[in-house]
Scaffold this motif. Structure first.
Motif, mmCIF file in Angstrom:
data_model
loop_
_atom_site.group_PDB
_atom_site.id
_atom_site.type_symbol
_atom_site.label_atom_id
_atom_site.label_comp_id
_atom_site.label_asym_id
_atom_site.label_seq_id
_atom_site.Cartn_x
_atom_site.Cartn_y
_atom_site.Cartn_z
ATOM 1 N N GLY A 245 -11.318 -0.614 -5.148
ATOM 2 C CA GLY A 245 -10.174 0.276 -5.217
ATOM 3 C C GLY A 245 -10.335 1.462 -4.283
ATOM 4 N N TYR A 246 -9.221 2.114 -4.014
ATOM 5 C CA TYR A 246 -9.233 3.202 -3.052
ATOM 6 C C TYR A 246 -10.154 4.340 -3.477
ATOM 7 N N GLY A 247 -9.975 4.778 -4.693
ATOM 8 C CA GLY A 247 -10.698 5.965 -5.132
ATOM 9 C C GLY A 247 -12.188 5.765 -5.246
ATOM 10 N N ALA B 152 -0.437 -2.281 -6.822
ATOM 11 C CA ALA B 152 -0.631 -1.363 -7.936
ATOM 12 C C ALA B 152 -1.137 -0.016 -7.453
ATOM 13 N N GLU B 153 -1.714 -0.036 -6.290
ATOM 14 C CA GLU B 153 -2.410 1.163 -5.840
ATOM 15 C C GLU B 153 -1.469 2.169 -5.185
ATOM 16 N N LEU B 154 -0.267 1.778 -4.959
ATOM 17 C CA LEU B 154 0.550 2.635 -4.106
ATOM 18 C C LEU B 154 1.080 3.870 -4.804
ATOM 19 N N SER B 155 0.258 4.512 -5.609
ATOM 20 C CA SER B 155 0.676 5.794 -6.143
ATOM 21 C C SER B 155 0.707 6.811 -5.019
ATOM 22 N N ARG C 159 0.737 9.707 -4.912
ATOM 23 C CA ARG C 159 0.054 10.978 -5.127
ATOM 24 C C ARG C 159 -1.135 11.106 -4.183
ATOM 25 N N GLU C 160 -1.845 10.013 -3.994
ATOM 26 C CA GLU C 160 -3.019 10.158 -3.140
ATOM 27 C C GLU C 160 -2.929 9.361 -1.848
#
Lengths: 216, 216, 216, 216
Positions: free
Chosen positions: A41-43, A127-130, A132-133
């Motif tokens: 995941g990105y984070g 799913a990751e396309l929030s 916010r970040e």
DNA sequence: CATGAATGAGATTTCATTCAT
DNA sequence: GATGAATGAAATCTCATTCAT
């Protein structure tokens, strides 16, 4: 793995410049990024991890991408392009929607085997396309082109009414996304999934009319 | 948002709260965790964010869960339980597999509306389970129970052969997981998805036999 | 271990009040504190650890001691009192300084065996007294009384000149402190230490006059 | 103190420093670590404190040492090496064990003056080696080499029997460790200690045969 | 007297990012 | 183009301490 090659080993068709050393490094970073982002995941992925997998140091990544976010965006476009070029290729010359769907399902099996990381990355990205970040992600053009092409041909062939086209688009997306969630890690699950979906599309999985028997 | 407020509005006081409040706090933390993890993924969610959303400070979360990982695990079990109890409820008393599937699809719409975060969390979790950072996740029992129950009843009713049961399990998972990826954010997409899947299952979406017409 | 008893099992002589429950708890906390501080040092010992070892929760410790620092101070006085009462006892009735020293060394062996934690705590405390975090530690009266008594008697007996008294005080401290550093953990080392120091004091360890041989 | 300043006065700049500076920084961190650990113990020393004393930020320490524990270990080796090289130097060319011991005691005075922190660190370390928080410490080779060399030469010279060698090792350790506990902070105590120990070793401190006088 | 939920400060550690070399 | 020392912010987690129950 670290020297990018097209999904099928064929030389890349759409002209990429003749790859100087810098371009090769760039691709190595992209591959590493896809693999790491898909895995953690990105984070949870650090630039150092990506850089090491690509064979350089974190600082050097900044010669190719201005930020972690930008690298994610680039990896996003890259993965979609690689995967959906392969999909486009798989349906060439099929004569019906069902044939195209079957061919595509088969190709999915292959891609998942050979390019697991890319599929995982794409699957996760939705799913990751929030924002916010990650900021607003670009539309994944290759996917839309593939989907719309398939629908368009089906309508032209008369297999799908104009009215149903939109519905089918959604169902199509659902199947593909579901498949990459369910069939990604386990080859057996993958095979059963593909087989099951073929049967579902063929209408031979679920009995249409259940024995209209005596049921209290 | 940034000044911690108790679950029920008041700022938390020093000293031991009256009995029963602790359990409420635990649930508030779980709800906040589900929402945040769903929104940003495990790695990008900070405990501070979760704690603030639940109305306490980051340190206090450790009274209820010993680590971020443990909190994720607990949230995982919690979300599956809430969502699949609702699913179980939705199919009670339906007389056929198709009826159950339709009821379940309708319920999906409802759940996605009212418990968006939980569905998103579950949907994401299947991709997130890289044991590198999360450790081995427990089996999501409620989901398996729901799935197996549905298949079992269908086999008993004669709508599914024993041999197809496994295939159907996979397809079923694919549809549900795909649906939570595709239909989550946009209500219109959601509605079209549900409608399309119903049609697909009913066999009225894709024309079985394409008019084998004149094709140059 | 958690119910404090005098070093030698004898009932405590100097009158402690007849120990209500609160007093017993207080002593349990002190024992736990001595053990933990000795083991991990002040900074690395948490009140929770101490409390658990004493069988209560961290909050409860505050009913007996107003702060961690105060607990350390109390443990400091407690350990010195216990250990040096035993030392005082060991030299009673010996007729010479050497006899007292030998008796004291033997007692050291015993104390290190039965009250390891207290000795370790005392040994560590001399290094730990950085006033930055501990505040000024009180003088360890029992130790000073023991040391000064021994010197005083030796001077009275004529074994030590007034002028050497101060020097002897220092040497005495050096030997005792060195012994608790070197002989604490390993019983063999301890025995050899004690034996060696006896021989050193008796003047039979190091040859006074090395063979005044032909040395270029 | 609270605004980080480079080892040599100037604030640190961004970017790669010229070659050789890295090693200087490493040593500055080691020196700071020795000083802080000696002063406050492992648990009470924060990396921030060490870093500031060395003129950098806490995060930067991690470029040179992977953890606080590893930094402690490195400081441990460093301090032993510095101190015992000095000790080795002090006894070169002395003709007898007593002469070596006297020279060593004199050198102790000097080292304690000029390298107080290192001696304090070493002295504390023997108590600090609770593996619970520090992991297993490496053997302090320089100390063992110094001790064994001294004993070996004494045996060769005939000042110590083989049988007594082991005992003397222990006594030697006791004296040195005791000295660093007792004589560390106060120069007067230090001088008296050294003087007293010399007298003890020479056999002129404690009267061997106390006037076997009339004792009731 | 004891508990345990909660706080708030601070600890260790990670990490994106910068930039002289 | 690549390196690696350094920063500064933030993350996870710990802990002394408080206080209603």
């Amino acid at each position: 793995m670290s020297t990018p090659a097209a999904v099928h080993g064929e030389p890349r068709r759409r002209g990429r410049p003749p790859a100087g050393v810098a371009e090769q490094t760039r691709l190595a970073v992209l591959d590493a990024a896809v693999a790491c982002f898909a895995d953690q995941g990105y984070g949870s992925t650090s630039l150092r991890t990506i850089a090491e997998r690509a064979g350089l140091t974190a600082g050097s990544v900044y010669h190719h991408f201005p930020s972690k976010q930008a690298l994610y965006h680039a990896a996003y476009l890259y993965a979609f392009e690689v995967v959906y070029l392969s999909y486009e290729d798989s349906v060439v010359g099929r004569g019906s929607l069902l044939a195209e769907l079957n061919a595509m399902l088969d190709r999915t099996s292959v891609i998942m085997e050979t390019n697991q990381a890319m599929v995982a990355f794409i699957s996760k990205s939705s799913a990751e396309l929030s924002p916010r970040e990650l900021g607003p992600l670009p539309q994944p053009v290759p996917w839309e082109r593939f989907r719309d092409g398939m629908v368009h041909r089906a309508v032209e062939r008369g297999e799908l009414t104009e009215a149903d086209a939109r519905l089918f688009q959604r169902v199509f997306a659902t199947l593909l996304w579901g498949l990459s969630s369910v069939g990604l890690r386990d080859p057996v699950a993958r095979a059963e999934c593909v087989e099951g979906l073929k049967r579902l599309l063929a209408g031979t999985l679920v009995a249409k009319a259940p024995p209209p028997a005596l049921h209290p």
